[in-house]
Design an enzyme around this catalytic site. Structure first.
Site, PDB file in Angstrom:
ATOM      1  CB  SER A 145      46.416  39.491  37.808  1.00 57.05           C
ATOM      2  OG  SER A 145      47.687  39.459  37.191  1.00 57.05           O
ATOM      3  CE1 TYR A 158      49.004  37.969  42.201  1.00 52.03           C
ATOM      4  CE2 TYR A 158      49.164  37.614  39.840  1.00 52.03           C
ATOM      5  CZ  TYR A 158      48.946  38.453  40.917  1.00 52.03           C
ATOM      6  OH  TYR A 158      48.645  39.776  40.694  1.00 52.03           O
TER       7      TYR A 158
HETATM    8  P1  NAD Z   1      51.334  45.848  47.064  1.00 53.74           P
HETATM    9  O1  NAD Z   1      52.027  44.679  47.677  1.00 53.74           O
HETATM   10  O2  NAD Z   1      52.133  46.978  46.550  1.00 53.74           O
HETATM   11  O3  NAD Z   1      50.200  46.396  48.046  1.00 53.74           O
HETATM   12  C1  NAD Z   1      49.261  45.484  48.575  1.00 53.74           C
HETATM   13  C2  NAD Z   1      48.613  46.059  49.815  1.00 53.74           C
HETATM   14  O4  NAD Z   1      47.682  45.071  50.313  1.00 53.74           O
HETATM   15  C3  NAD Z   1      49.604  46.326  50.943  1.00 53.74           C
HETATM   16  O5  NAD Z   1      49.287  47.537  51.579  1.00 53.74           O
HETATM   17  C4  NAD Z   1      49.423  45.130  51.875  1.00 53.74           C
HETATM   18  O6  NAD Z   1      49.737  45.435  53.232  1.00 53.74           O
HETATM   19  C5  NAD Z   1      47.949  44.827  51.684  1.00 53.74           C
HETATM   20  N1  NAD Z   1      47.585  43.431  51.974  1.00 53.74           N
HETATM   21  C6  NAD Z   1      48.173  42.325  51.477  1.00 53.74           C
HETATM   22  N2  NAD Z   1      47.579  41.225  51.984  1.00 53.74           N
HETATM   23  C7  NAD Z   1      46.596  41.659  52.812  1.00 53.74           C
HETATM   24  C8  NAD Z   1      45.651  41.000  53.634  1.00 53.74           C
HETATM   25  N3  NAD Z   1      45.626  39.665  53.738  1.00 53.74           N
HETATM   26  N4  NAD Z   1      44.774  41.748  54.338  1.00 53.74           N
HETATM   27  C9  NAD Z   1      44.816  43.107  54.269  1.00 53.74           C
HETATM   28  N5  NAD Z   1      45.707  43.788  53.532  1.00 53.74           N
HETATM   29  C10 NAD Z   1      46.597  43.059  52.801  1.00 53.74           C
HETATM   30  O7  NAD Z   1      50.474  45.210  45.847  1.00 53.74           O
HETATM   31  P2  NAD Z   1      49.831  45.931  44.574  1.00 53.74           P
HETATM   32  O8  NAD Z   1      50.766  45.796  43.448  1.00 53.74           O
HETATM   33  O9  NAD Z   1      49.266  47.231  44.932  1.00 53.74           O
HETATM   34  O10 NAD Z   1      48.648  44.884  44.292  1.00 53.74           O
HETATM   35  C11 NAD Z   1      47.321  45.139  44.693  1.00 53.74           C
HETATM   36  C12 NAD Z   1      46.425  44.126  43.986  1.00 53.74           C
HETATM   37  O11 NAD Z   1      46.600  44.256  42.574  1.00 53.74           O
HETATM   38  C13 NAD Z   1      46.745  42.677  44.324  1.00 53.74           C
HETATM   39  O12 NAD Z   1      45.544  41.928  44.366  1.00 53.74           O
HETATM   40  C14 NAD Z   1      47.597  42.240  43.148  1.00 53.74           C
HETATM   41  O13 NAD Z   1      47.549  40.857  42.928  1.00 53.74           O
HETATM   42  C15 NAD Z   1      46.923  42.996  42.024  1.00 53.74           C
HETATM   43  N6  NAD Z   1      47.760  43.186  40.847  1.00 53.74           N
HETATM   44  C16 NAD Z   1      48.820  44.036  40.862  1.00 53.74           C
HETATM   45  C17 NAD Z   1      49.575  44.184  39.714  1.00 53.74           C
HETATM   46  C18 NAD Z   1      50.708  45.135  39.645  1.00 53.74           C
HETATM   47  O14 NAD Z   1      51.324  45.230  38.583  1.00 53.74           O
HETATM   48  N7  NAD Z   1      51.030  45.880  40.685  1.00 53.74           N
HETATM   49  C19 NAD Z   1      49.281  43.429  38.567  1.00 53.74           C
HETATM   50  C20 NAD Z   1      48.200  42.566  38.598  1.00 53.74           C
HETATM   51  C21 NAD Z   1      47.432  42.457  39.736  1.00 53.74           C
END
Ligand code: NAD
Length: 260
Positions: A145, A158
């Protein structure tokens, strides 16, 4: 010809957000998919909507919590049983936790964030790397991230977990590059997914849309990122076109992390 034609790709957290968008882009590029999520209903829905768009897609779904080491070993074994190999791993599942200043942070939530974002990412690599070593080929994309490059107010576990992901990425690159395994991480800024929508609710519970607009205004591009933009970068990093990039944490944030 798709960039991932007949490549076996595991995606964790595939039911929504960045994992789902990348699953769609990988399906468009001809991948054989193994999709993992702990939300069974959403995972089934994701499989259905991918097949609606790409009826020839091959999809194995496994309900698993990435912080459960036994469940991780099982999804890896089941993928190898079905497809015989693993070419690419999008190690994406993660959570944000609740926002609070460091000294007030709830320790149980802190541990949960570390369990999923750090240990979950580690378990995936622990069981997939040996499969890739036998093939002398593999591509791993971990999800850090911008919070894995810089600090983010009120998100200590985080930020700690995402810096750890970036560190593990460097180590995997050093230790397994000789085995044909290239490991990189992406560092998304704010990409419009359910996780980020939830974060804006925490920043401004009365008016989350205002928090979103302010965040977009601070970005050089004056907008947030889209999940499909991340999917395109990840598909490149999972493909053979990515042949000499190893151990990098690549920001996809409209350039925002260059500012201070
Ligand atoms: P989201 O919450 O929209 O989707 C996450 C998905 O992961 C969901 O389907 C959830 O059910 C699944 N999940 C969560 N914990 C889990 C576990 N323990 N085992 C199995 N499945 C699990 O999140 P997102 O925004 O798509 O984020 C995905 C990744 O990207 C994460 O690692 C997040 O930290 C990272 N990220 C996202 C952003 C952003 O802007 N969206 C920015 C930086 C990093």
């Amino acid at each position: 010809m798709g960039k991932l034609k007949d490549k076996v790709i595991i995606i964790t957290g595939a039911a929504m957000g960045l994992g789902y968008a990348t699953a769609l882009e990988a399906a468009r590029n001809g991948a054989l998919l193994s999709l993992i999520d702990y939300n069974a209903d959403l995972l089934a829905k994701a499989e259905k909507t991918i097949l609606e768009q790409y009826p020839d897609a091959k999809i194995l779904t496994t309900v698993a919590d990435v912080s459960d080491e036994t469940a991780v070993k099982k999804y890896v074994d089941e993928t190898v049983k079905k497809y015989g190999r693993i070419d690419g791993f999008y190690n994406n599942a993660g959570i944000e936790g609740r926002q609070a200043p460091m000294a007030d942070y709830d320790v149980d939530i802190f541990k949960k964030v570390i369990d999923i974002n750090l240990l979950g990412v580690y378990y995936g690599m622990r069981y997939i790397i040996p499969v890739m070593q036998k093939q002398n080929y593999g591509r791993i994309v971990n999800v850090a991230s911008v919070g894995g490059i810089r600090g983010v107010l009120n998100q200590t576990p985080y930020v700690a977990s995402k810096h750890a992901v970036s560190g593990m990425t460097k180590n995997a690159a050093l230790e397994y590059g000789r085995d044909g395994i290239l490991t990189n991480a992406i560092a998304p800024g704010a990409i419009l997914t359910p996780m980020v929508a939830e974060a804006f609710k925490q920043v401004n519970p009365a008016d989350p849309k205002k928090a979103e607009a302010e965040y977009a205004q601070a970005n050089p591009t004056k907008r947030l990122g889209l999940p499909e933009e991340v999917g395109k970068l990840v598909v490149f990093l999972l493909s053979e076109d990515c042949s000499y990039v190893n151990g990098q944490t690549i920001a996809i944030d409209g350039g925002q992390s260059n500012s201070y």
